[in-house]
Design an enzyme around this catalytic site. Sequence first.
Site, PDB file in Angstrom:
ATOM      1  NE  ARG A 167       7.753  -2.507   6.194  1.00  0.00           N
ATOM      2  CZ  ARG A 167       6.448  -2.315   6.338  1.00  0.00           C
ATOM      3  NH1 ARG A 167       5.760  -1.722   5.393  1.00  0.00           N
ATOM      4  NH2 ARG A 167       5.828  -2.748   7.414  1.00  0.00           N
TER       5      ARG A 167
ATOM      6  NE  ARG B  35       6.258  -0.306  10.064  1.00  0.00           N
ATOM      7  CZ  ARG B  35       5.129  -0.263   9.351  1.00  0.00           C
ATOM      8  NH1 ARG B  35       5.104   0.415   8.234  1.00  0.00           N
ATOM      9  NH2 ARG B  35       4.044  -0.897   9.735  1.00  0.00           N
TER      10      ARG B  35
ATOM     11  NE  ARG C  44       2.057  -4.865  11.142  1.00  0.00           N
ATOM     12  CZ  ARG C  44       3.091  -4.629  10.328  1.00  0.00           C
ATOM     13  NH1 ARG C  44       4.301  -5.084  10.638  1.00  0.00           N
ATOM     14  NH2 ARG C  44       2.916  -3.933   9.238  1.00  0.00           N
TER      15      ARG C  44
ATOM     16  NE  ARG D 222      -4.618  -1.355  10.004  1.00  0.00           N
ATOM     17  CZ  ARG D 222      -3.575  -0.875   9.351  1.00  0.00           C
ATOM     18  NH1 ARG D 222      -3.610   0.328   8.833  1.00  0.00           N
ATOM     19  NH2 ARG D 222      -2.498  -1.603   9.227  1.00  0.00           N
TER      20      ARG D 222
ATOM     21  CE  LYS E 267      -2.149  -1.158   3.855  1.00  0.00           C
ATOM     22  NZ  LYS E 267      -1.421  -2.420   4.124  1.00  0.00           N
TER      23      LYS E 267
HETATM   24  P1  AP5 Z   1       4.830  -1.619   1.851  1.00  0.00           P
HETATM   25  O1  AP5 Z   1       4.480  -0.794   0.667  1.00  0.00           O
HETATM   26  O2  AP5 Z   1       5.606  -0.985   2.945  1.00  0.00           O
HETATM   27  O3  AP5 Z   1       3.507  -2.359   2.399  1.00  0.00           O
HETATM   28  P2  AP5 Z   1       2.247  -1.797   3.179  1.00  0.00           P
HETATM   29  O4  AP5 Z   1       1.044  -2.473   2.612  1.00  0.00           O
HETATM   30  O5  AP5 Z   1       2.249  -0.299   3.198  1.00  0.00           O
HETATM   31  O6  AP5 Z   1       2.565  -2.400   4.598  1.00  0.00           O
HETATM   32  P3  AP5 Z   1       2.474  -1.781   6.063  1.00  0.00           P
HETATM   33  O7  AP5 Z   1       3.152  -2.775   6.955  1.00  0.00           O
HETATM   34  O8  AP5 Z   1       2.981  -0.376   6.114  1.00  0.00           O
HETATM   35  O9  AP5 Z   1       0.966  -1.815   6.278  1.00  0.00           O
HETATM   36  P4  AP5 Z   1       0.252  -1.896   7.583  1.00  0.00           P
HETATM   37  O10 AP5 Z   1      -1.137  -1.697   7.110  1.00  0.00           O
HETATM   38  O11 AP5 Z   1       0.477  -3.089   8.426  1.00  0.00           O
HETATM   39  O12 AP5 Z   1       0.958  -0.745   8.450  1.00  0.00           O
HETATM   40  P5  AP5 Z   1       0.533   0.734   8.787  1.00  0.00           P
HETATM   41  O13 AP5 Z   1       1.750   1.556   8.775  1.00  0.00           O
HETATM   42  O14 AP5 Z   1      -0.648   1.162   8.010  1.00  0.00           O
HETATM   43  O15 AP5 Z   1       5.621  -2.920   1.307  1.00  0.00           O
HETATM   44  C1  AP5 Z   1       6.111  -3.901   2.204  1.00  0.00           C
HETATM   45  C2  AP5 Z   1       7.472  -4.417   1.704  1.00  0.00           C
HETATM   46  O16 AP5 Z   1       7.292  -5.104   0.471  1.00  0.00           O
HETATM   47  C3  AP5 Z   1       8.500  -3.300   1.420  1.00  0.00           C
HETATM   48  O17 AP5 Z   1       9.770  -3.760   1.778  1.00  0.00           O
HETATM   49  C4  AP5 Z   1       8.402  -3.086  -0.099  1.00  0.00           C
HETATM   50  O18 AP5 Z   1       9.615  -2.635  -0.655  1.00  0.00           O
HETATM   51  C5  AP5 Z   1       8.053  -4.493  -0.590  1.00  0.00           C
HETATM   52  N1  AP5 Z   1       7.153  -4.490  -1.760  1.00  0.00           N
HETATM   53  C6  AP5 Z   1       6.123  -3.643  -2.005  1.00  0.00           C
HETATM   54  N2  AP5 Z   1       5.507  -3.970  -3.170  1.00  0.00           N
HETATM   55  C7  AP5 Z   1       6.171  -5.073  -3.651  1.00  0.00           C
HETATM   56  C8  AP5 Z   1       6.008  -5.887  -4.825  1.00  0.00           C
HETATM   57  N3  AP5 Z   1       5.031  -5.655  -5.727  1.00  0.00           N
HETATM   58  N4  AP5 Z   1       6.866  -6.933  -4.979  1.00  0.00           N
HETATM   59  C9  AP5 Z   1       7.845  -7.196  -4.060  1.00  0.00           C
HETATM   60  N5  AP5 Z   1       8.046  -6.443  -2.938  1.00  0.00           N
HETATM   61  C10 AP5 Z   1       7.221  -5.397  -2.748  1.00  0.00           C
HETATM   62  O19 AP5 Z   1       0.002   0.559  10.306  1.00  0.00           O
HETATM   63  C11 AP5 Z   1       0.892   0.259  11.370  1.00  0.00           C
HETATM   64  C12 AP5 Z   1       0.109   0.195  12.673  1.00  0.00           C
HETATM   65  O20 AP5 Z   1      -0.535   1.462  12.940  1.00  0.00           O
HETATM   66  C13 AP5 Z   1      -1.029  -0.836  12.732  1.00  0.00           C
HETATM   67  O21 AP5 Z   1      -0.559  -2.131  13.064  1.00  0.00           O
HETATM   68  C14 AP5 Z   1      -1.917  -0.223  13.832  1.00  0.00           C
HETATM   69  O22 AP5 Z   1      -1.383  -0.474  15.111  1.00  0.00           O
HETATM   70  C15 AP5 Z   1      -1.815   1.274  13.558  1.00  0.00           C
HETATM   71  N6  AP5 Z   1      -2.862   1.759  12.640  1.00  0.00           N
HETATM   72  C16 AP5 Z   1      -2.665   2.257  11.393  1.00  0.00           C
HETATM   73  N7  AP5 Z   1      -3.834   2.589  10.835  1.00  0.00           N
HETATM   74  C17 AP5 Z   1      -4.807   2.293  11.730  1.00  0.00           C
HETATM   75  C18 AP5 Z   1      -6.225   2.405  11.720  1.00  0.00           C
HETATM   76  N8  AP5 Z   1      -6.906   2.857  10.654  1.00  0.00           N
HETATM   77  N9  AP5 Z   1      -6.904   1.993  12.834  1.00  0.00           N
HETATM   78  C19 AP5 Z   1      -6.241   1.542  13.909  1.00  0.00           C
HETATM   79  N10 AP5 Z   1      -4.903   1.396  13.983  1.00  0.00           N
HETATM   80  C20 AP5 Z   1      -4.187   1.773  12.895  1.00  0.00           C
END
Ligand code: AP5
Length: 217
Positions: free
Chosen positions: A127, A160, A171, A88, A13
């Site tokens: 990552r 991270r 997660r 979410r 994402k």
């Molecule tokens: P990346 O693009 O970083 O993936 P992502 O989907 O953004 O993953 P996140 O871990 O950031 O998502 P998340 O939803 O768990 O975390 P968030 O920060 O929102 O890609 C991942 C890896 O793969 C990278 O190394 C990249 O280079 C590689 N990659 C990408 N595309 C690729 C491809 N096509 N092929 C190969 N490799 C590839 O949330 C973190 C925390 O915040 C949550 O756990 C929660 O505690 C809190 N939080 C956030 N939002 C909310 C909410 N709405 N409500 C409540 N709590 C929340």
Amino acid sequence: MRLVLLGPPGAGKGTQALSISERLGVPHISTGDMFRQAIKAGTPLGRQAQEYLQGGGLVPDSVTIGLVEERLSQPDCQGGFLLDGFPRTVAQAEALDAWLASRGEGLDAVIDIEVPEAELLERLTGRRVCRQCGATYHGQYNPPAVAGKCDACGGELIQREDDTAATVGKRLEVYRAQTAPLVDYYRQRGLLREIDGSQAIERVTRAIGASLGREWR
Ligand code: AP5
């Protein structure tokens, strides 16, 4: 355009959000980034969010919904936005619908990036993110030009805190229980665009463009 990026942790994402928001000229709003910035700055929101991020659980809806509504009220969101990591939960999705409806607006599309779970684990544990600017890399799939250094700003690349195997497992469990129901929620509303996220990064971007009726090269 008012868009939501949906998908499990590690689906790509954040990676896709950068190029989509640039191409569409709309702000990228990541709740995960907002919480991490607040934790780094030591604000009251950061202190509230820290334990949830560390443990891989969700920050309570009561905190998250208000935060997003405040952000969407900023002038730069008037022409559209790209939400990454929100909603979410069904409660968050309903709150977003109600908030937009109260302004006579609605979402244009929800892009659901799907990747098999074994691959998600590999992506998340491999990552690395820039300590300074937050840019994302992967040792194998998206390596920086110089190992350990950010291409954009030269900052140090780190893992991270929630990318350890144990927290990633939690997660994914939280995603299945609380976020996956949103796939049907948006499918029923005719907004869902399903994207195969296991393709190379550029191919995923092109598929997202095509799902929005655009030709992105
Ligand atoms: P990346 O693009 O970083 O993936 P992502 O989907 O953004 O993953 P996140 O871990 O950031 O998502 P998340 O939803 O768990 O975390 P968030 O920060 O929102 O890609 C991942 C890896 O793969 C990278 O190394 C990249 O280079 C590689 N990659 C990408 N595309 C690729 C491809 N096509 N092929 C190969 N490799 C590839 O949330 C973190 C925390 O915040 C949550 O756990 C929660 O505690 C809190 N939080 C956030 N939002 C909310 C909410 N709405 N409500 C409540 N709590 C929340």
